[in-house]
Every structure is written in structure tokens, then in C-alpha cells.
Motif scaffolding. Structure first.
Motif, PDB file in Angstrom:
ATOM      1  N   PRO A 152      10.610  56.137  34.380  1.00  0.00           N
ATOM      2  CA  PRO A 152       9.329  55.464  34.624  1.00  0.00           C
ATOM      3  C   PRO A 152       9.352  54.741  35.968  1.00  0.00           C
ATOM      4  CG  PRO A 152      10.621  54.285  32.974  1.00  0.00           C
ATOM      5  CD  PRO A 152      11.322  55.588  33.205  1.00  0.00           C
ATOM      6  N   VAL A 153       8.222  54.714  36.630  1.00  0.00           N
ATOM      7  CA  VAL A 153       8.122  54.102  37.951  1.00  0.00           C
ATOM      8  C   VAL A 153       7.839  52.607  37.779  1.00  0.00           C
ATOM      9  CG1 VAL A 153       6.835  54.097  40.126  1.00  0.00           C
ATOM     10  CG2 VAL A 153       7.265  56.267  38.924  1.00  0.00           C
ATOM     11  N   PRO A 154       8.583  51.735  38.472  1.00  0.00           N
ATOM     12  CA  PRO A 154       8.341  50.292  38.360  1.00  0.00           C
ATOM     13  C   PRO A 154       6.912  49.921  38.757  1.00  0.00           C
ATOM     14  CG  PRO A 154      10.439  50.725  39.455  1.00  0.00           C
ATOM     15  CD  PRO A 154       9.735  52.046  39.340  1.00  0.00           C
ATOM     16  N   GLU A 155       6.400  48.867  38.153  1.00  0.00           N
ATOM     17  CA  GLU A 155       5.018  48.470  38.383  1.00  0.00           C
ATOM     18  C   GLU A 155       4.752  48.127  39.851  1.00  0.00           C
ATOM     19  OE1 GLU A 155       2.371  48.589  36.428  1.00  0.00           O
ATOM     20  OE2 GLU A 155       3.626  49.475  34.857  1.00  0.00           O
ATOM     21  N   ASP A 156       5.703  47.451  40.510  1.00  0.00           N
ATOM     22  CA  ASP A 156       5.458  47.094  41.905  1.00  0.00           C
ATOM     23  C   ASP A 156       5.390  48.321  42.792  1.00  0.00           C
ATOM     24  OD1 ASP A 156       8.193  47.570  41.514  1.00  0.00           O
ATOM     25  OD2 ASP A 156       8.798  46.213  43.120  1.00  0.00           O
ATOM     26  N   VAL A 157       6.177  49.353  42.451  1.00  0.00           N
ATOM     27  CA  VAL A 157       6.122  50.597  43.213  1.00  0.00           C
ATOM     28  C   VAL A 157       4.793  51.307  42.976  1.00  0.00           C
ATOM     29  CG1 VAL A 157       7.203  52.858  43.556  1.00  0.00           C
ATOM     30  CG2 VAL A 157       8.627  50.838  43.165  1.00  0.00           C
ATOM     31  N   LYS A 158       4.324  51.313  41.724  1.00  0.00           N
ATOM     32  CA  LYS A 158       3.025  51.900  41.419  1.00  0.00           C
ATOM     33  C   LYS A 158       1.929  51.257  42.271  1.00  0.00           C
ATOM     34  CE  LYS A 158       3.839  52.755  36.456  1.00  0.00           C
ATOM     35  NZ  LYS A 158       3.332  52.384  35.102  1.00  0.00           N
ATOM     36  N   GLU A 159       1.923  49.922  42.306  1.00  0.00           N
ATOM     37  CA  GLU A 159       0.869  49.210  43.025  1.00  0.00           C
ATOM     38  C   GLU A 159       0.954  49.478  44.524  1.00  0.00           C
ATOM     39  OE1 GLU A 159      -1.656  47.738  41.780  1.00  0.00           O
ATOM     40  OE2 GLU A 159      -0.996  47.935  39.689  1.00  0.00           O
ATOM     41  N   GLU A 160       2.179  49.559  45.047  1.00  0.00           N
ATOM     42  CA  GLU A 160       2.343  49.854  46.477  1.00  0.00           C
ATOM     43  C   GLU A 160       1.827  51.253  46.798  1.00  0.00           C
ATOM     44  OE1 GLU A 160       4.335  51.618  49.944  1.00  0.00           O
ATOM     45  OE2 GLU A 160       4.839  52.076  47.860  1.00  0.00           O
ATOM     46  N   ARG A 161       2.094  52.203  45.926  1.00  0.00           N
ATOM     47  CA  ARG A 161       1.623  53.574  46.142  1.00  0.00           C
ATOM     48  C   ARG A 161       0.105  53.644  46.037  1.00  0.00           C
ATOM     49  NH1 ARG A 161       6.330  56.963  42.773  1.00  0.00           N
ATOM     50  NH2 ARG A 161       7.997  56.543  44.298  1.00  0.00           N
ATOM     51  N   LEU A 162      -0.458  52.920  45.083  1.00  0.00           N
ATOM     52  CA  LEU A 162      -1.912  52.897  44.949  1.00  0.00           C
ATOM     53  C   LEU A 162      -2.567  52.370  46.223  1.00  0.00           C
ATOM     54  CD1 LEU A 162      -4.524  53.120  43.272  1.00  0.00           C
ATOM     55  CD2 LEU A 162      -4.068  50.806  42.428  1.00  0.00           C
ATOM     56  N   ALA A 163      -2.030  51.280  46.766  1.00  0.00           N
ATOM     57  CA  ALA A 163      -2.591  50.692  47.983  1.00  0.00           C
ATOM     58  C   ALA A 163      -2.516  51.675  49.149  1.00  0.00           C
ATOM     59  CB  ALA A 163      -1.859  49.393  48.321  1.00  0.00           C
ATOM     60  N   ARG A 164      -1.388  52.361  49.290  1.00  0.00           N
ATOM     61  CA  ARG A 164      -1.233  53.339  50.381  1.00  0.00           C
ATOM     62  C   ARG A 164      -2.178  54.512  50.189  1.00  0.00           C
ATOM     63  NH1 ARG A 164       4.599  55.345  51.159  1.00  0.00           N
ATOM     64  NH2 ARG A 164       3.546  56.426  52.864  1.00  0.00           N
ATOM     65  N   PHE A 165      -2.307  54.964  48.951  1.00  0.00           N
ATOM     66  CA  PHE A 165      -3.201  56.079  48.651  1.00  0.00           C
ATOM     67  C   PHE A 165      -4.640  55.732  49.033  1.00  0.00           C
ATOM     68  CE2 PHE A 165      -6.141  58.452  46.098  1.00  0.00           C
ATOM     69  CZ  PHE A 165      -5.588  59.703  45.918  1.00  0.00           C
ATOM     70  N   MET A 166      -5.104  54.555  48.575  1.00  0.00           N
ATOM     71  CA  MET A 166      -6.488  54.179  48.829  1.00  0.00           C
ATOM     72  C   MET A 166      -6.736  53.907  50.311  1.00  0.00           C
ATOM     73  SD  MET A 166      -7.787  54.712  45.984  1.00  0.00           S
ATOM     74  CE  MET A 166      -9.459  54.265  46.501  1.00  0.00           C
ATOM     75  N   GLU A 167      -5.727  53.389  51.009  1.00  0.00           N
ATOM     76  CA  GLU A 167      -5.875  53.194  52.458  1.00  0.00           C
ATOM     77  C   GLU A 167      -6.045  54.536  53.163  1.00  0.00           C
ATOM     78  OE1 GLU A 167      -3.501  51.149  56.255  1.00  0.00           O
ATOM     79  OE2 GLU A 167      -2.557  51.268  54.275  1.00  0.00           O
ATOM     80  N   LYS A 168      -5.252  55.520  52.760  1.00  0.00           N
ATOM     81  CA  LYS A 168      -5.363  56.862  53.335  1.00  0.00           C
ATOM     82  C   LYS A 168      -6.749  57.445  53.072  1.00  0.00           C
ATOM     83  CE  LYS A 168      -2.635  59.599  54.653  1.00  0.00           C
ATOM     84  NZ  LYS A 168      -2.279  60.119  56.006  1.00  0.00           N
ATOM     85  N   GLN A 169      -7.208  57.355  51.818  1.00  0.00           N
ATOM     86  CA  GLN A 169      -8.495  57.943  51.483  1.00  0.00           C
ATOM     87  C   GLN A 169      -9.640  57.204  52.152  1.00  0.00           C
ATOM     88  OE1 GLN A 169      -9.222  60.809  50.072  1.00  0.00           O
ATOM     89  NE2 GLN A 169     -11.395  60.387  50.468  1.00  0.00           N
ATOM     90  N   ALA A 170      -9.509  55.874  52.321  1.00  0.00           N
ATOM     91  CA  ALA A 170     -10.559  55.112  53.003  1.00  0.00           C
ATOM     92  C   ALA A 170     -10.748  55.603  54.429  1.00  0.00           C
ATOM     93  CB  ALA A 170     -10.230  53.620  52.983  1.00  0.00           C
ATOM     94  N   GLN A 171      -9.646  55.940  55.086  1.00  0.00           N
ATOM     95  CA  GLN A 171      -9.729  56.473  56.445  1.00  0.00           C
ATOM     96  C   GLN A 171     -10.463  57.812  56.467  1.00  0.00           C
ATOM     97  OE1 GLN A 171      -5.598  56.658  57.559  1.00  0.00           O
ATOM     98  NE2 GLN A 171      -5.383  54.437  57.760  1.00  0.00           N
ATOM     99  N   ILE A 172     -10.127  58.663  55.499  1.00  0.00           N
ATOM    100  CA  ILE A 172     -10.781  59.973  55.412  1.00  0.00           C
ATOM    101  C   ILE A 172     -12.270  59.802  55.123  1.00  0.00           C
ATOM    102  CG2 ILE A 172     -10.913  62.120  54.067  1.00  0.00           C
ATOM    103  CD1 ILE A 172      -7.848  61.818  53.624  1.00  0.00           C
ATOM    104  N   SER A 173     -12.594  58.946  54.152  1.00  0.00           N
ATOM    105  CA  SER A 173     -13.988  58.739  53.764  1.00  0.00           C
ATOM    106  C   SER A 173     -14.802  58.171  54.921  1.00  0.00           C
ATOM    107  CB  SER A 173     -14.069  57.802  52.565  1.00  0.00           C
ATOM    108  OG  SER A 173     -13.456  58.378  51.431  1.00  0.00           O
ATOM    109  N   ALA A 174     -14.217  57.227  55.678  1.00  0.00           N
ATOM    110  CA  ALA A 174     -14.941  56.618  56.790  1.00  0.00           C
ATOM    111  C   ALA A 174     -15.309  57.667  57.833  1.00  0.00           C
ATOM    112  CB  ALA A 174     -14.096  55.513  57.420  1.00  0.00           C
ATOM    113  N   ILE A 175     -14.380  58.549  58.148  1.00  0.00           N
ATOM    114  CA  ILE A 175     -14.640  59.601  59.138  1.00  0.00           C
ATOM    115  C   ILE A 175     -15.730  60.546  58.635  1.00  0.00           C
ATOM    116  CG2 ILE A 175     -13.643  61.616  60.286  1.00  0.00           C
ATOM    117  CD1 ILE A 175     -10.976  60.052  60.368  1.00  0.00           C
ATOM    118  N   LYS A 176     -15.629  60.933  57.364  1.00  0.00           N
ATOM    119  CA  LYS A 176     -16.607  61.880  56.821  1.00  0.00           C
ATOM    120  C   LYS A 176     -18.008  61.264  56.771  1.00  0.00           C
ATOM    121  CE  LYS A 176     -15.352  64.891  53.668  1.00  0.00           C
ATOM    122  NZ  LYS A 176     -15.085  66.123  54.426  1.00  0.00           N
TER     123      LYS A 176
END
Length: 448
Positions: free
Chosen positions: A355-379
């Protein structure tokens, strides 16, 4: 709480709390329609109600907690509570925490919940003229100009993170004539957007072996493509949700290119790395997925793709997460939601190793959403200067909030129209996009 339908002073007043997904909202509409047909008055407050029905959600732990809190609040404020919905399958848990509840029924058990109401609050009249009627004749919990159209119940998949089949059973498709008749009634009543929902929309008719049904005297196969073709002739927007990526999804892309249904697909990809997808028991060929996305956009360049993903799934490595971020770069999806993995009681994924530790999950979520926000802004920036048809949702003193064809209600963005306070909800108008951020648009009306 459901909106007030009447203000009768007798003892047949029911309060209603509806939680969960659009599919549960449709269930609530059915129950409320039956109750109104039997003479019950529906009231918007605990203190005015003779009893309260709570339609619960039990998909993930957070939803269960919200449902249990809602039951507790209803008991505290009213004292007479009937529970229904997905959490109803866990009656022991509900009664352990809230022993005062009058009755517990499961999802889709319309007759059982109404019978429970009868037991504690006998009906005012002996017949139910609304029993077989769906909105608009019945009660609608969405705004007048859009409506959810549920085409099936249950799901045949056994994704390791999901317990929907244990809550709602295997796939059961509604007859195509029944679905189309409901859709036609809704459009005739002024609905401008039909949002097609189910647990697995692209599996529609599979359980019936795509049996031929009849509508308006014509034979029509109970299948997604034929359903879309018929819905596309009614004159409203038609938006497809929860589309599992079967190969035959390719067949509806030309209908989108021809403006018969909206160029919008909501496909829950969940992840991109083959090993994680296999552990999830999902389709595991992400390279083929990218090829299909390219092929879809070649046929329909205006196609909007929405999806949801899970990060921190048991066993997900750093490298597998990086692979997912690379997939986002390649896929260039328009709208994306993401959740950290949450163990759900009864899901087989709970037994997976590492199982993935909770702090790692949250860090990955933040990175994921930051990446997608960049894509969405351009589109969204690429839409500036374009003229789009939009559907008005709300109107205020300063202007109006609307949605483009690329935006579903509640989950996607909006386009704000300053100085358009003369518009009305449900209007479809042409708008030139003037500004954008990573989620929403701004625009001005185009004179017609």
C-alpha cells in the motif's frame, strides 16, 4: 432536502435527502414521484416533515461517512428516518450507529422504500397515478433545462477497487423504447440537454444480446450506437457519461462529428501503466488507448475527452506514476478528475501488497493536478476568439453563467457572460470567447 412541492398542513409531509451520483439522483426522482402520486406533500425542512427519507451513497469511505452523518442529522432534527440507497446493503452498520432508524432498504428498491413510508405514514389516497410516470410528469431534481437519462442499472465488470456490482448488481439494461419515450417527453417539456448515465453506458444492451425493441412503430436495436442515433434526432444536446472504452465506442465518434450528439466522451481510464491497470482489472493497453484517442480526434477534431484517474493505488511505484504523467502529456485530455486510492470495504484491492503511504498519495495527487492544470489552461486559451454555442444555467444581476458543449454540469467548467442578465436559464446562444484560465471561460454574446 428536496424542494417543497406543496404546503399542506396535514400529516402526510415527507422530507427527502438525496446523496451521491447522478444515478442515485434519478432513483430519488422515481421515489419522490411515487410519493407525490399517493398524496404525500414533499417539504424542504426537517421540522415541517412527519418523517424523512435519506437516499445514501456507499461507494467509498468518504461517501459512507457523509451518508451516516446525514442519517444522524435527520434523526437529531426529526427523529423519524427511513434509509435507502447504496448504503442500505449494509443495514447492520447503519442500525449499529443509528438504531433509531425506522427502516432500511437498498438501491433501486423503489417499492420497498415507499412501502416503508406507508407503514409509518399511511398514504393519503388509495391509488398512484404517477407510478409508471417518469419526469417531466414526475418530480425532477435537476434544473428544468437539463436532465439525467439513466439507461441501465448495475455493472458486469469486477474492477478490484470497486464494489458497485455488490451494491447494484449486474448489468440490467432498460428497454430502448422506454428510454427513448422518456427522452422524448423530457425534450417536449423543455429539456435542452440529456445527460446519458449508467454504471457502464457502452455496455448498454449487452445483457439483452442487443435485442430489437420498438419505438414509434420502428424496430431499433438495444445498443449504444442506435440509442445515440435516435437521441440525436430529438433536438437537445446529448452528452455521454461513464463510457467504458470498448472497441465499439469508435462507432459513435462519427455521430459527434456530424453534430448529432455532443462531441464529448466521459471515459474513466483510471490509470495508464499496464501493470497498475491489470491490478485494477481494467483494460491494460495504454498505447492502444493513445492510438484510439488520436483516431477519434482525426474523425472529430472538436472532441472533448473527460476522464478520472486514481493515484496511489496499492503497489503503484514512482516509475509507474511518472508513466501516468507522461500519458497525460501524450493524451492531452480536456477535463480530468483525480482521486487518491481509498480502501473500500469489500473491494479486492484491499488485499493487494505494498500500500502507498498517505503522504505519498497526496504528493502524487498534487503533482498530477498541477500537470493537468497546465494542459487545461493551454487548451482553454486556444478557445479565445472562437464562437461557441452555450447553454445558459444561471442568470444574475451582473450577467449569466453558461456551459459550452465541452462542459457537463457540476463537474466541468463554465463560461461567464458579463452584462447578459436579460438571458434565461435554458437558452442556447452563440458566444465569442474573450478570456480563459485553467478551468473556466469568459465571453460576450454574438448578435444573431
Amino acid at each position: 432536502m428536496a424542494s417543497s412541492i406543496s404546503t399542506s398542513s396535514d400529516t402526510h409531509k415527507v422530507g427527502f435527502v438525496s446523496l451521491g451520483c447522478p444515478k442515485a439522483l434519478v432513483d430519488s426522482e422515481r421515489i419522490l414521484t411515487q410519493l407525490r402520486g399517493e398524496g404525500y406533500d414533499l417539504v424542504p425542512s426537517y421540522e415541517d416533515a412527519n418523517l424523512v427519507v435519506v437516499n445514501t451513497c456507499g461507494f467509498i469511505d468518504a461517501a459512507k461517512a457523509e451518508s451516516l452523518d446525514a442519517i444522524g442529522e435527520a434523526i437529531s432534527e426529526n427523529g423519524r428516518v427511513i434509509v435507502t440507497g447504496c448504503m442500505g446493503v449494509d443495514e447492520a452498520l447503519i442500525r449499529d450507529l443509528h438504531p433509531q432508524v425506522l427502516a432500511v432498504t437498498g438501491p433501486q428498491q423503489y417499492e420497498q422504500v415507499v412501502k416503508a413510508v406507508h407503514q409509518y405514514l399511511p398514504p393519503k389516497i388509495d391509488y398512484n397515478p404517477y407510478l409508471d410516470l417518469l419526469p417531466p410528469q414526475g418530480i425532477k431534481l435537476t434544473p428544468r433545462h437539463y436532465s439525467y437519462l439513466k439507461i441501465s442499472e448495475g455493472c458486469n465488470h469486477r474492477c478490484s477497487f470497486c464494489i458497485i456490482p455488490s451494491l447494484r448488481g449486474d448489468l440490467v439494461s432498460r428497454p430502448i423504447g422506454e428510454v427513448l419515450s422518456e427522452a422524448e417527453r423530457l425534450v417536449d417539456a423543455g429539456v435542452q440537454e440529456l445527460l446519458v448515465v449508467s454504471q457502464d453506458t457502452s455496455a448498454y444492451g449487452l445483457d439483452l444480446k442487443y435485442r430489437t425493441g420498438f419505438w414509434q412503430g420502428r424496430p431499433i436495436k438495444t445498443r449504444m450506437k442506435e440509442l445515440c442515433e435516435e437521441l440525436g434526432q430529438l433536438g437537445s444536446w446529448v452528452r455521454m457519461h461513464y463510457v467504458y472504452p470498448y472497441p465499439h465506442v469508435d462507432d459513435i465518434i462519427p455521430l459527434m462529428a456530424e453534430n448529432k450528439i455532443l462531441p464529448y466522451l466521459d471515459i474513466p481510464f483510471q490509470h495508464a501503466h499496464p501493470d497498475v491497470l491489470r491490478a485494477m482489472k481494467r483494460p491494460a493497453a495504454s498505447e492502444k488507448t493513445l492510438q484510439r484517442i488520436q483516431a477519434w480526434r482525426a474523425v472529430c477534431p472538436d472532441l472533448t475527452l473527460r476522464s478520472t484517474f486514481i493515484v496511489g493505488f496499492p503497489g503503484e511505484t514512482d516509475a509507474q506514476f511518472e508513466y501516468l504523467l507522461d500519458f497525460l502529456d501524450e493524451a492531452q485530455l480536456d477535463r480530468v478528475g483525480c482521486f487518491t486510492y481509498s480502501p473500500v470495504e469489500g473491494a479486492t484491492a484491499n488485499q493487494l501488497a505494498n500500500p502507498v503511504p498517505e503522504d505519498v498519495k497526496e504528493e502524487r495527487l498534487a503533482r498530477f493536478m498541477e500537470k493537468q492544470a497546465q494542459i487545461s489552461a493551454i487548451k482553454l486559451q486556444q478557445k479565445i476568439g472562437k464562437t461557441l454555442e452555450v447553454l445558459v444555467d444561471e442568470v444574475g444581476d451582473d450577467g449569466a453563467a453558461a456551459r459550452t458543449q465541452a462542459d457537463a454540469p457540476e463537474i466541468d467548467g463554465q463560461i461567464f457572460l458579463l452584462g447578459a442578465s436579460h438571458l434565461k436559464p435554458g437558452q442556447r446562444v452563440q458566444v465569442e470567447v474573450t478570456e480563459a484560465d485553467e478551468h473556466d471561460l469568459w465571453g460576450r454574446l454574438v448578435e444573431q
